[in-house]
Write a protein that holds these residues in place. Structure first.
Motif, mmCIF file in Angstrom:
data_model
loop_
_atom_site.group_PDB
_atom_site.id
_atom_site.type_symbol
_atom_site.label_atom_id
_atom_site.label_comp_id
_atom_site.label_asym_id
_atom_site.label_seq_id
_atom_site.Cartn_x
_atom_site.Cartn_y
_atom_site.Cartn_z
ATOM 1 N N SER A 1 0.854 -1.184 0.000
ATOM 2 C CA SER A 1 0.000 0.000 0.000
ATOM 3 C C SER A 1 0.890 1.233 0.000
ATOM 4 O O SER A 1 2.102 1.119 0.093
ATOM 5 C CB SER A 1 -0.915 0.003 1.226
ATOM 6 N N GLN B 1 1.128 5.781 0.922
ATOM 7 C CA GLN B 1 0.592 6.971 1.550
ATOM 8 C C GLN B 1 1.133 8.213 0.884
ATOM 9 O O GLN B 1 2.268 8.225 0.382
ATOM 10 C CB GLN B 1 1.007 7.034 3.039
ATOM 11 N N PHE C 1 1.888 12.263 1.851
ATOM 12 C CA PHE C 1 2.080 13.166 2.976
ATOM 13 C C PHE C 1 2.353 14.573 2.478
ATOM 14 O O PHE C 1 2.901 14.770 1.400
ATOM 15 C CB PHE C 1 3.290 12.750 3.827
ATOM 16 N N GLN D 1 4.616 17.703 3.807
ATOM 17 C CA GLN D 1 5.633 18.072 4.788
ATOM 18 C C GLN D 1 5.653 19.581 4.939
ATOM 19 O O GLN D 1 5.928 20.306 3.970
ATOM 20 C CB GLN D 1 7.020 17.560 4.404
ATOM 21 N N GLY E 1 9.084 20.826 8.832
ATOM 22 C CA GLY E 1 9.515 19.429 8.752
ATOM 23 C C GLY E 1 8.484 18.401 9.157
ATOM 24 O O GLY E 1 8.593 17.241 8.785
ATOM 25 N N SER E 2 7.477 18.783 9.907
ATOM 26 C CA SER E 2 6.508 17.791 10.370
ATOM 27 C C SER E 2 5.659 17.295 9.206
ATOM 28 O O SER E 2 5.496 17.986 8.197
ATOM 29 C CB SER E 2 5.622 18.376 11.463
ATOM 30 N N LEU E 3 5.151 16.081 9.340
ATOM 31 C CA LEU E 3 4.391 15.436 8.267
ATOM 32 C C LEU E 3 2.912 15.372 8.601
ATOM 33 O O LEU E 3 2.528 15.073 9.733
ATOM 34 C CB LEU E 3 4.884 13.998 8.051
ATOM 35 N N SER F 1 -0.434 13.337 7.189
ATOM 36 C CA SER F 1 -0.888 12.292 6.294
ATOM 37 C C SER F 1 -2.073 12.799 5.487
ATOM 38 O O SER F 1 -3.061 13.260 6.048
ATOM 39 C CB SER F 1 -1.292 11.042 7.097
ATOM 40 N N TYR G 1 -4.043 7.495 2.887
ATOM 41 C CA TYR G 1 -3.569 6.127 2.893
ATOM 42 C C TYR G 1 -4.363 5.472 1.772
ATOM 43 O O TYR G 1 -5.595 5.387 1.840
ATOM 44 C CB TYR G 1 -3.848 5.441 4.224
ATOM 45 N N HIS H 1 4.395 1.059 1.617
ATOM 46 C CA HIS H 1 4.589 0.026 2.619
ATOM 47 C C HIS H 1 4.989 -1.253 1.905
ATOM 48 O O HIS H 1 4.365 -1.635 0.918
ATOM 49 C CB HIS H 1 3.287 -0.223 3.386
ATOM 50 N N LEU I 1 8.400 1.541 5.595
ATOM 51 C CA LEU I 1 7.821 2.597 4.784
ATOM 52 C C LEU I 1 8.965 3.293 4.079
ATOM 53 O O LEU I 1 9.874 3.819 4.724
ATOM 54 C CB LEU I 1 7.049 3.572 5.678
ATOM 55 N N PHE J 1 10.233 6.213 1.411
ATOM 56 C CA PHE J 1 9.807 7.502 0.904
ATOM 57 C C PHE J 1 10.470 7.852 -0.421
ATOM 58 O O PHE J 1 11.613 7.454 -0.706
ATOM 59 C CB PHE J 1 10.150 8.605 1.908
ATOM 60 N N GLY J 2 9.749 8.655 -1.201
ATOM 61 C CA GLY J 2 10.324 9.284 -2.376
ATOM 62 C C GLY J 2 10.995 10.590 -1.964
ATOM 63 O O GLY J 2 10.930 11.011 -0.813
ATOM 64 N N TYR K 1 12.433 7.688 12.076
ATOM 65 C CA TYR K 1 12.898 8.107 10.761
ATOM 66 C C TYR K 1 13.902 9.240 10.927
ATOM 67 O O TYR K 1 13.880 9.970 11.916
ATOM 68 C CB TYR K 1 11.734 8.616 9.902
ATOM 69 N N GLN L 1 13.743 5.371 6.991
ATOM 70 C CA GLN L 1 13.344 4.660 8.193
ATOM 71 C C GLN L 1 14.577 4.090 8.875
ATOM 72 O O GLN L 1 15.446 3.514 8.214
ATOM 73 C CB GLN L 1 12.360 3.544 7.843
ATOM 74 N N PHE M 1 16.792 15.858 10.909
ATOM 75 C CA PHE M 1 15.458 15.915 11.497
ATOM 76 C C PHE M 1 15.009 14.494 11.785
ATOM 77 O O PHE M 1 15.048 13.623 10.911
ATOM 78 C CB PHE M 1 14.523 16.601 10.492
ATOM 79 N N THR N 1 -2.606 3.516 8.111
ATOM 80 C CA THR N 1 -1.894 4.787 8.097
ATOM 81 C C THR N 1 -0.813 4.862 9.166
ATOM 82 O O THR N 1 -1.024 4.439 10.300
ATOM 83 C CB THR N 1 -2.888 5.937 8.310
ATOM 84 N N PRO O 1 5.832 15.503 15.821
ATOM 85 C CA PRO O 1 6.275 16.810 15.337
ATOM 86 C C PRO O 1 7.749 16.869 14.982
ATOM 87 O O PRO O 1 8.187 17.799 14.315
ATOM 88 C CB PRO O 1 5.970 17.737 16.516
ATOM 89 N N ARG P 1 14.731 18.447 15.743
ATOM 90 C CA ARG P 1 15.805 18.892 14.855
ATOM 91 C C ARG P 1 17.122 18.855 15.615
ATOM 92 O O ARG P 1 17.238 19.438 16.697
ATOM 93 C CB ARG P 1 15.535 20.308 14.335
#
Lengths: 109, 113
Positions: free
Chosen positions: A31, A33, A35, A37, A41-43, A45, A48, A90, A97, A99-100, B36, B46, B88, B101, B106, B109
């Motif tokens: 599967s 997801q 996101f 960003q 920096g926080s993600l 979602s 999914y 996933h 997981l 990431f690109g 991560y 990851q 980060f 999901t 948060p 850094r």
């Protein structure tokens, strides 16, 4: 090589224009997801989406698992949409997981 | 509702010094937990995952270690920081039963000088 390819790497739009972001996977996946960003920096979602099409407001995600690709469509872009959009898959075991590299979107007023 | 906290928010450390980053999930029992790392301008990678207390699997070796001392806590640490550890750090959780999901904290850094 990279298992997740995102395109374009960057995109600049005028407010109100639509955007189509692509994600291609070089390996089989369970599967995926999407996101957002934030600049800090926080993600967040967004979707999914193991398969098919999902909608959320101005966002639409379409995943075709057999073809190992997914897209994210943003309609009527707004300046607050600016940021980096990441896709990730996933693996079949579900533990990893991957990431690109992301698409950096800038929406100008 | 589930909440995920990470501490500290940011840190500046010297090369060779120890590091401990924390992550806590509230409102969800027996989650899968993940660490991560993202270098500045780089791709999220990851580092570790854990499906239960005391059990941690390494995905990428970066001279870091992780531990899960409690069901709701995940710790990332090293005894000697390297310059390359800057970046980060994000913690995430996933429902073990539904396996859908992943939700992210948060972030912390870290700058190593």
């Amino acid at each position: 090589g990279q298992q997740v390819q995102q395109s374009p790497a960057s995109l600049v739009l005028q407010e109100g224009e639509n955007a189509e972001l692509q994600c291609n996977f070089s390996t089989s996946l369970n599967s995926m997801q999407w996101f957002y960003q934030r600049p800090g920096g926080s993600l967040v979602s967004l979707f999914y989406n193991p398969s098919g099409t999902k909608h959320s407001g101005r966002l639409t995600s379409t995943t075709v698992i057999k073809e190992r690709r997914s897209s994210l469509h943003i309609s009527s872009s707004q300046t607050t949409d600016s940021g980096t959009y990441l896709c990730a898959f996933h693996n079949n075991a579900g533990a990893k997981l991957t990431f690109g590299g992301g698409t950096r979107l800038t929406v100008r007023p | 509702a589930q909440t995920i906290h990470q501490w500290p928010v940011a840190e500046i450390k010297a090369v060779g010094s120890p590091l401990s980053l924390g992550c806590t999930i509230k409102g969800k029992s027996s989650p899968n937990l993940y660490w991560y790392w993202q270098a500045t301008g780089g791709t999220l990678q990851q580092l570790f995952y854990s499906i239960t207390v005391g059990q941690v699997e390494s995905v990428v070796q970066l001279n870091l270690s992780a531990s899960r001392p409690k069901d709701d806590q995940f710790i990332l640490s090293t005894e000697k920081l390297l310059l390359s550890h800057s970046g980060f750090y994000l913690c995430a959780w996933r429902n073990r039963d539904t396996q859908d999901t992943q939700y992210f904290g948060p972030g912390t850094r870290l700058l190593v000088l």
